[in-house]
Design an enzyme around this catalytic site. Structure first.
Site, short mmCIF file in Angstrom:
data_model
loop_
_atom_site.label_atom_id
_atom_site.label_comp_id
_atom_site.label_asym_id
_atom_site.label_seq_id
_atom_site.Cartn_x
_atom_site.Cartn_y
_atom_site.Cartn_z
N SER A 139 0.86 -1.19 0.00
CA SER A 139 0.00 0.00 0.00
C SER A 139 0.90 1.24 0.00
O SER A 139 2.07 1.14 0.39
CB SER A 139 -0.85 -0.01 1.28
OG SER A 139 -1.48 1.24 1.48
N TYR A 152 -2.20 -1.41 10.74
CA TYR A 152 -2.33 -1.61 9.28
C TYR A 152 -1.12 -1.03 8.55
O TYR A 152 -0.51 -1.70 7.72
CB TYR A 152 -3.62 -0.97 8.77
CG TYR A 152 -3.76 -1.14 7.27
CD1 TYR A 152 -4.03 -2.39 6.71
CD2 TYR A 152 -3.56 -0.07 6.40
CE1 TYR A 152 -4.11 -2.56 5.34
CE2 TYR A 152 -3.65 -0.23 5.03
CZ TYR A 152 -3.92 -1.48 4.50
OH TYR A 152 -3.98 -1.65 3.14
N1 LIG Z 1 -8.76 -0.62 -0.88
C1 LIG Z 1 -7.74 0.16 -0.57
O1 LIG Z 1 -7.88 1.37 -0.39
C2 LIG Z 1 -6.37 -0.46 -0.48
C3 LIG Z 1 -5.26 0.39 -0.59
C4 LIG Z 1 -3.99 -0.15 -0.51
C5 LIG Z 1 -3.83 -1.52 -0.32
N2 LIG Z 1 -4.93 -2.32 -0.21
C6 LIG Z 1 -4.71 -3.75 0.01
O2 LIG Z 1 -5.26 -4.46 -1.08
C7 LIG Z 1 -5.56 -5.79 -0.67
C8 LIG Z 1 -6.95 -6.17 -1.14
O3 LIG Z 1 -7.88 -5.34 -0.47
P1 LIG Z 1 -9.19 -4.77 -1.19
O4 LIG Z 1 -9.07 -3.31 -1.22
O5 LIG Z 1 -9.46 -5.48 -2.44
O6 LIG Z 1 -10.28 -5.10 -0.06
P2 LIG Z 1 -11.49 -6.15 -0.01
O7 LIG Z 1 -12.44 -5.90 -1.12
O8 LIG Z 1 -12.00 -6.10 1.38
O9 LIG Z 1 -10.79 -7.56 -0.28
C9 LIG Z 1 -10.03 -8.21 0.70
C10 LIG Z 1 -9.85 -9.67 0.32
O10 LIG Z 1 -9.05 -10.30 1.35
C11 LIG Z 1 -9.71 -11.49 1.74
N3 LIG Z 1 -9.46 -11.80 3.14
C12 LIG Z 1 -9.61 -10.99 4.21
N4 LIG Z 1 -9.42 -11.68 5.35
C13 LIG Z 1 -9.14 -12.95 4.99
C14 LIG Z 1 -8.88 -14.16 5.70
N5 LIG Z 1 -8.89 -14.21 7.05
N6 LIG Z 1 -8.64 -15.29 5.01
C15 LIG Z 1 -8.65 -15.28 3.65
N7 LIG Z 1 -8.91 -14.18 2.91
C16 LIG Z 1 -9.16 -13.04 3.59
C17 LIG Z 1 -11.19 -11.23 1.50
O11 LIG Z 1 -11.88 -12.46 1.26
P3 LIG Z 1 -12.95 -13.18 2.25
O12 LIG Z 1 -13.54 -12.13 3.12
O13 LIG Z 1 -13.91 -13.82 1.32
O14 LIG Z 1 -12.15 -14.19 3.00
C18 LIG Z 1 -11.17 -10.42 0.23
O15 LIG Z 1 -11.16 -11.26 -0.90
C19 LIG Z 1 -5.37 -5.82 0.83
O16 LIG Z 1 -4.12 -6.41 1.14
C20 LIG Z 1 -5.38 -4.35 1.21
O17 LIG Z 1 -4.66 -4.11 2.39
C21 LIG Z 1 -6.19 -1.82 -0.30
#
Ligand SMILES: NC(=O)c1ccc[n+]([C@@H]2O[C@H](COP(=O)([O-])OP(=O)(O)OC[C@H]3O[C@@H](n4cnc5c(N)ncnc54)[C@H](OP(=O)(O)O)[C@@H]3O)[C@@H](O)[C@H]2O)c1
Length: 253
Positions: A139, A152
């Site tokens: 991130s 985080y």
């Molecule tokens: N959105 C942002 O602003 C942003 C910015 C920078 C970085 N990121 C990073 O991008 C990545 C993806 O996030 P996103 O934005 O796409 O959010 P999201 O839509 O909430 O997706 C998160 C994913 O992680 C999975 N996950 C969470 N806890 C888990 C667990 N205990 N076991 C297995 N899978 C798990 C969820 O699947 P299930 O709930 O189905 O298990 C979901 O598929 C993350 O690493 C996040 O930190 C996000």
């Protein structure tokens, strides 16, 4: 026999978009997350639309046994792996002392421990492929401290540092990339209880755009998608840390 790319957290957001982009680009996939129904639906669409082989393995990466079972399943089935995308993760918003301890520890388990564990378990399988790659989703939070999202930001700093080190250790054998998105439209903000934070009011990038840029540049060690996010990282480097963490505190409130 398919040469798979494993994507964690493929049930929504950036992981789902990565799966769609990779399938369109002709990759065979293994999708994992906890919400199997969503994964099965996505897998069905990708098989139909792109004719790729797409496997689904349900796993809870918040549980160390879940990580081991995921890796063991892939190894036991003798599946060839050319890519590993460690994308699963979540955040939490608010003062550290006031937030649930269990959620902070689970965040470290999913964002950090599972990522290291899975990478270590699957590296021998990856190294048998031609031009294998790892993408670790970090991130822009990785480049600075983040009061009000302390654990985080620290977890993402770990992911960036770990990825940089691995990319050097594995140079010429496995390419390792840290994908560092800024605020992105997904389920992340809601799950982190950060939807009302200034960070997400400043506008978001689509998960499709993040995924497309991440894949296009996956041979680069650090990938920051978008001009605004690049400026944020660059600005952070020339700003005194004491000031930077005060600004971050405001942005995360
Ligand atoms: N959105 C942002 O602003 C942003 C910015 C920078 C970085 N990121 C990073 O991008 C990545 C993806 O996030 P996103 O934005 O796409 O959010 P999201 O839509 O909430 O997706 C998160 C994913 O992680 C999975 N996950 C969470 N806890 C888990 C667990 N205990 N076991 C297995 N899978 C798990 C969820 O699947 P299930 O709930 O189905 O298990 C979901 O598929 C993350 O690493 C996040 O930190 C996000």
């Amino acid at each position: 026999m398919p040469n798979y790319t494993l994507i964690t957290g493929a049930s929504s957001g950036i992981g789902e978009s990565l799966a769609r982009e990779y399938a369109e680009g002709g990759y065979d996939l293994i999708l994992t997350a906890r919400r199997t129904d969503r994964l099965e639906k996505l897998a069905g669409q990708l098989r139909e639309q792109h004719g790729r082989t797409v496997e689904v393995i349900s796993a809870d990466l918040g549980n160390p046994d879940g990580v081991a079972e995921l890796a063991d399943t892939i190894i036991a089935r003798g599946w060839a792996l050319m890519g590993l995308v460690n994308n699963a993760g979540f955040g939490d918003s608010g003062a550290f002392s006031k937030r649930p301890r269990e959620k902070q520890l689970a965040m470290i388990q999913v964002n950090v421990t599972a990522l290291v564990d899975l990478t270590h378990r699957l590296l021998p399988t990856l190294e048998r492929a031609q031009a294998p790659f790892i993408i670790n989703v970090a991130s822009v939070a990785a480049f600075q401290a983040g009061p009000n999202m302390a654990v985080y930001y620290a977890s993402k700093a770990f992911v960036l540092s770990f990825s940089e080190s691995l990319s050097e250790e594995l140079r010429g054998r496995v390419s390792v990339s840290a994908l560092c998105p800024g605020p992105t439209a997904s389920e992340f903000a809601e799950r982190a209880e950060a939807s009302k934070a200034n960070l997400f009011k400043m506008g978001t990038m689509s998960s499709q755009k993040v995924a497309a840029i991440g894949i296009k540049n996956h041979r680069n060690t650090i990938v920051v998608p978008g001009v605004r996010n690049k400026l944020m990282v660059w600005g952070g480097k020339i700003t005194p840390r004491a000031l930077l963490r005060r600004i971050a505190y405001r942005i995360n409130s």
